[in-house]
Scaffold this motif. Structure first.
Motif, PDB file in Angstrom:
ATOM      1  N   TYR A  17       0.915  -1.249   0.006  1.00 44.15           N
ATOM      2  CA  TYR A  17       0.146   0.009  -0.125  1.00 44.15           C
ATOM      3  C   TYR A  17       1.163   1.314  -0.245  1.00 44.15           C
ATOM      4  O   TYR A  17       0.595   1.936  -0.870  1.00 44.15           O
ATOM      5  CB  TYR A  17      -0.741  -0.138   1.252  1.00 44.15           C
TER       6      TYR A  17
ATOM      7  N   ARG B 249       2.161   8.432   1.771  1.00 37.60           N
ATOM      8  CA  ARG B 249       1.369   9.170   1.438  1.00 37.60           C
ATOM      9  C   ARG B 249       1.374  10.597   1.569  1.00 37.60           C
ATOM     10  O   ARG B 249       0.837  11.471   0.790  1.00 37.60           O
ATOM     11  CB  ARG B 249       0.055   8.715   2.380  1.00 37.60           C
TER      12      ARG B 249
ATOM     13  N   GLU C 111      -5.392  14.860   9.004  1.00 40.37           N
ATOM     14  CA  GLU C 111      -5.934  13.624   9.028  1.00 40.37           C
ATOM     15  C   GLU C 111      -6.130  13.167  10.251  1.00 40.37           C
ATOM     16  O   GLU C 111      -5.324  12.591  10.981  1.00 40.37           O
ATOM     17  CB  GLU C 111      -5.289  12.740   8.160  1.00 40.37           C
TER      18      GLU C 111
ATOM     19  N   ARG D  66      -8.732  -4.841  11.199  1.00 38.38           N
ATOM     20  CA  ARG D  66      -7.638  -4.651  10.575  1.00 38.38           C
ATOM     21  C   ARG D  66      -6.653  -4.285  11.653  1.00 38.38           C
ATOM     22  O   ARG D  66      -7.044  -3.141  12.433  1.00 38.38           O
ATOM     23  CB  ARG D  66      -7.955  -3.720   9.575  1.00 38.38           C
TER      24      ARG D  66
ATOM     25  N   CYS E 138      -7.686   4.448  11.911  1.00 36.27           N
ATOM     26  CA  CYS E 138      -8.892   5.571  11.978  1.00 36.27           C
ATOM     27  C   CYS E 138     -10.260   5.478  11.365  1.00 36.27           C
ATOM     28  O   CYS E 138     -11.091   5.975  11.597  1.00 36.27           O
ATOM     29  CB  CYS E 138      -8.151   7.030  11.348  1.00 36.27           C
TER      30      CYS E 138
ATOM     31  N   SER F  28      -9.725   2.360   1.376  1.00 33.97           N
ATOM     32  CA  SER F  28      -8.453   2.820   1.218  1.00 33.97           C
ATOM     33  C   SER F  28      -7.808   2.282  -0.061  1.00 33.97           C
ATOM     34  O   SER F  28      -7.458   1.200  -0.075  1.00 33.97           O
ATOM     35  CB  SER F  28      -7.518   2.861   2.537  1.00 33.97           C
TER      36      SER F  28
HETATM   37  C1  SIN Z   1      -5.337   5.584   9.328  1.00 27.59           C
HETATM   38  O1  SIN Z   1      -5.700   4.735  10.077  1.00 27.59           O
HETATM   39  O2  SIN Z   1      -4.925   6.583   9.433  1.00 27.59           O
HETATM   40  C2  SIN Z   1      -5.100   4.946   7.789  1.00 27.59           C
HETATM   41  C3  SIN Z   1      -6.020   4.177   7.445  1.00 27.59           C
HETATM   42  C4  SIN Z   1      -5.798   3.882   5.931  1.00 27.59           C
HETATM   43  O3  SIN Z   1      -5.236   4.313   4.989  1.00 27.59           O
HETATM   44  O4  SIN Z   1      -6.631   2.880   5.489  1.00 27.59           O
END
Ligand code: SIN
Length: 476
Positions: free
Chosen positions: A105, A159, A250, A278, A284, A439
């Motif tokens: 990813y 990212r 974020e 997960r 988040c 995502s």
């Molecule tokens: C996150 O938990 O901030 C990222 C989760 C994701 O990119 O799917």
């Protein structure tokens, strides 16, 4: 760590013994994995000088040069994916198979922005006077400061770093204290790929406050990108205002997961497991409140309990492990508090419910959770699925939106009209419609309300690192 043939560059990270350092411990074994430099304000000031100087060079490179370099970084990350995944599993406890998925990813962001670097276009604007010609061009914002969390030690780094570098910005990255090793590894691979060391600097420290203050006070640092809690995001928002930085935040989520009685229950159960469990529930975008329509509530609860009971908890380095430890004692205590509080308010325990020694917590399902339970208003960040029955569509939309958060929401139905209607009514930045894991690198990721500002990923992510400049030309 025994038995694994670390490449020399990774061995150097693991064996380093800087003079001022802090220990990185495995949440699984409690043992020290490595020591990393505990950098102070002086180091932060030097990092800014280096980043500012590097920006003057980096911004002059062509998008094609930046694209080629990002492509080589992508190749290096892909080649060393097993090593990056192992570092992640060791430092923050993500099961190795899942960690490998995260590295892919992470690499996908680098690949996407290697391509996107070549697609930053400006505009020619229609003129209002015969002798004028009007243009809008895009330029890099400038040196950027990024703060990344421990729950995705590689993907949250790329990212941010990949679009910044693609746009022509330089970046100073402060990784979470719990997971600096993967970030250091990504920086080592950036340099191996031929990336200028000062274009992407990783600044490790045990206490981010002093280092961050240097960044906030220096107006040459033009941008802050942060992923983490809403509480910390609010603080950074205030501090970044001193020098009016561009912001991407974020922040926290509290995702509702809605299952209507016309959903495919088997599919919805599989997806709630994928979303909720997960990273042991430490994301988040994890389902945090699961609303199930009354007609299917019992059948759904039974199937979910069976699926969750089969999840394998264990050593993150074992390829069969599906659930690893929580990251620390604070996280573990919060999970136990949410479970105990829900049970005190009448929830039925279908499976799990207790710690399993160390930082491990049993994957848990609770049914008939009261709407005023703590777990219904706070982000749990752990492997607990609370089920709440509901009757009607408008009722569940109201419940889902009744929160200051607005990152991700999920809904399951086989009725297309209802799917579109509810997806549009949900006040969230991301909606998974019959999809528990939306995502992906090419799509926008981010929240509304107190879940954040801006979008990462896709064509939106690079805009966060670009300024629009208007040029008005008068012909003479
Ligand atoms: C996150 O938990 O901030 C990222 C989760 C994701 O990119 O799917």
């Amino acid at each position: 760590m025994s038995g694994y043939a670390w490449p020399a560059w990774a061995e150097a990270i693991l064996q380093a013994r800087p003079e001022r350092s802090f220990a990185v411990r495995s949440p699984s074994s409690g043992q020290v994995v490595a020591y990393v430099a505990d950098q102070d304000e002086d180091a932060a000031r030097q990092a800014v000088e280096r980043s500012v100087a590097a920006f003057e060079q980096w911004r002059q490179t062509t998008p094609y040069e930046r694209a080629a370099l990002l492509r080589r970084w992508f190749n290096a990350i892909t080649e060393h994916a097993p090593t990056l995944a192992r570092l992640t599993a060791l430092e923050m406890g993500k099961p190795i198979t899942e960690a490998l998925g995260e590295v892919r990813y992470a690499a996908a962001f680098v690949e996407w922005y290697a391509e996107e670097a070549k697609r930053v276009y400006g505009d020619v604007i229609p003129n209002h006077l015969p002798h004028k010609r009007l243009f809008a061009i895009k330029q890099p914002v400038g040196p950027a400061y990024a703060i990344t969390p421990w729950n995705f030690p590689s993907a949250m780094v790329t990212r941010k770093a990949a679009p910044a570098l693609a746009a022509g910005c330089t970046m100073i990255l402060k990784p979470a204290e719990q997971s600096p090793l993967t970030a250091l590894a990504l920086a080592a691979l950036w340099q191996q790929a031929g990336g200028p060391p000062d274009a992407f600097i990783v600044l490790t420290c045990a206490d981010p406050v002093l280092v961050s203050q240097v960044m906030f006070a220096d107006e040459r640092v033009r941008k802050l990108s942060f992923t983490g809690s809403t509480e910390v995001g609010q603080l950074l928002y205030r501090q970044a205002s001193q020098t009016v930085k561009r912001l991407s935040l974020e922040l926290g989520g509290h995702a509702p997961f809605i299952v209507f009685d016309d959903a495919d229950v088997t599919h919805a159960v599989r997806e709630v497991v994928a979303s909720k469990f997960r990273n042991a529930g430490q994301t988040c975008v994890c389902a945090n409140r699961i609303y199930v329509q009354a007609g299917i509530a019992q059948a759904f609860g039974e199937q979910l309990a069976q699926a969750v009971a089969a999840l394998r908890l264990g050593d993150p380095l074992d390829e069969a492990t599906q659930i690893g430890p929580l990251v620390d004692e604070v996280g573990l205590a919060k999970v136990q508090r949410h479970v105990d509080d829900a049970r005190q308010r009448g929830a039925r325990l279908l499976v799990g419910g207790a710690g399993q020694g160390g930082l491990f917590f049993q994957p848990t399902v609770l049914a008939d959770v009261s709407r005023d339970a703590l777990i219904m208003t706070e982000e749990t960040f752990g492997p607990v699925a609370p089920l709440v029955p509901f009757e009607a569509e408008d009722e569940v939309i109201r419940l889902a939106n009744d929160t200051p958060f607005g990152l991700a929401a999920y809904l399951y139905t086989e009725n297309i009209a209802r799917g579109v209607r509810v997806a549009e009514a949900l006040e969230y930045g991301i909606v998974g419609l019959n999809d528990g894991v939306p995502s992906t690198a090419q799509a926008p990721f981010g929240g509304v309300k107190q879940s954040g500002i801006g979008r990462e990923g896709g064509k939106w992510g690079i805009e966060e690192y670009l300024e629009v400049k208007y040029i008005s030309l008068a012909l003479r």
